[in-house]
Write a protein that holds these residues in place. Structure first.
Motif, PDB file in Angstrom:
ATOM      1  N   VAL A  84       0.872  -1.172   0.000  1.00 36.93           N
ATOM      2  CA  VAL A  84       0.000   0.000   0.000  1.00 36.93           C
ATOM      3  C   VAL A  84       0.908   1.220   0.000  1.00 36.93           C
ATOM      4  O   VAL A  84       1.830   1.315   0.824  1.00 36.93           O
ATOM      5  N   VAL A  85       0.662   2.153  -0.907  1.00 36.84           N
ATOM      6  CA  VAL A  85       1.444   3.390  -0.958  1.00 36.84           C
ATOM      7  C   VAL A  85       0.467   4.556  -0.991  1.00 36.84           C
ATOM      8  O   VAL A  85      -0.384   4.632  -1.880  1.00 36.84           O
ATOM      9  N   GLN A  86       0.580   5.436   0.008  1.00 37.58           N
ATOM     10  CA  GLN A  86      -0.320   6.589   0.142  1.00 37.58           C
ATOM     11  C   GLN A  86       0.479   7.809   0.556  1.00 37.58           C
ATOM     12  O   GLN A  86       1.573   7.682   1.099  1.00 37.58           O
ATOM     13  N   HIS A  87      -0.118   8.977   0.358  1.00 33.08           N
ATOM     14  CA  HIS A  87       0.497  10.187   0.912  1.00 33.08           C
ATOM     15  C   HIS A  87       0.396  10.107   2.428  1.00 33.08           C
ATOM     16  O   HIS A  87      -0.648   9.750   2.971  1.00 33.08           O
ATOM     17  N   ALA A  88       1.482  10.401   3.115  1.00 31.76           N
ATOM     18  CA  ALA A  88       1.499  10.347   4.577  1.00 31.76           C
ATOM     19  C   ALA A  88       0.744  11.537   5.143  1.00 31.76           C
ATOM     20  O   ALA A  88       0.685  12.609   4.528  1.00 31.76           O
ATOM     21  N   LYS A  89       0.190  11.349   6.322  1.00 31.28           N
ATOM     22  CA  LYS A  89      -0.517  12.414   7.029  1.00 31.28           C
ATOM     23  C   LYS A  89       0.351  12.910   8.169  1.00 31.28           C
ATOM     24  O   LYS A  89       1.195  12.187   8.671  1.00 31.28           O
ATOM     25  N   GLY A  90       0.110  14.105   8.608  1.00 24.26           N
ATOM     26  CA  GLY A  90       0.820  14.632   9.765  1.00 24.26           C
ATOM     27  C   GLY A  90       2.132  15.282   9.385  1.00 24.26           C
ATOM     28  O   GLY A  90       2.521  15.326   8.226  1.00 24.26           O
ATOM     29  N   PRO A  91       2.832  15.789  10.398  1.00 29.80           N
ATOM     30  CA  PRO A  91       4.084  16.516  10.142  1.00 29.80           C
ATOM     31  C   PRO A  91       5.198  15.585   9.707  1.00 29.80           C
ATOM     32  O   PRO A  91       5.201  14.402  10.035  1.00 29.80           O
ATOM     33  N   GLY A  92       6.132  16.124   8.969  1.00 35.19           N
ATOM     34  CA  GLY A  92       7.301  15.356   8.561  1.00 35.19           C
ATOM     35  C   GLY A  92       8.305  15.263   9.691  1.00 35.19           C
ATOM     36  O   GLY A  92       8.087  15.768  10.777  1.00 35.19           O
TER      37      GLY A  92
END
Length: 114
Positions: free
Chosen positions: A66-74
């Motif tokens: 599964v590859v998605q845009h990450a949520k939250g701060p880097g």
């Protein structure tokens, strides 16, 4: 910086496996590998978009990832040092009560005649 989440990874995946898989999409700033998932941080938003589009649902070392845009701060050098580490951005999860005052109904003292 744009960061993607990679989940359902094989247990034996290494940073270099992810680097080899994702570097064709663009310049990678950082890779963090955990147990069964990882984060890959790109220098450019378009590279992260391309990686999500091309790699979500593909096989890697025998596992469908599964590859998605990450949520939250880097976590990179541009990150605010005072930022919270939480990835959760939705409503309060079930069973979590945030103390905003006494619960509705009779006060405990009135129940015991205090």
């Amino acid at each position: 910086m744009p960061r993607i989440y990679c989940g359902h990874l094989p247990p034996d995946v290494r940073e270099r496996d992810l680097d080899k898989t994702f570097r064709c999409f663009g310049r990678i700033r950082d890779i963090i590998v955990k147990n069964g998932f990882a984060f890959v941080e790109f220098e450019d938003n378009r590279d992260a978009d391309d990686a999500v589009y091309e790699m979500d649902g593909r096989e890697m070392l025998g596992e469908r990832i599964v590859v998605q845009h990450a949520k939250g701060p880097g976590w990179g050098r541009d990150r605010d040092p005072g930022a919270r580490e939480s990835e959760y951005e939705g409503p309060d999860p079930p069973g979590v009560w945030i103390n905003t005052g006494p619960p509705p109904g009779p006060h405990i003292d009135s129940l015991y005649g205090i």
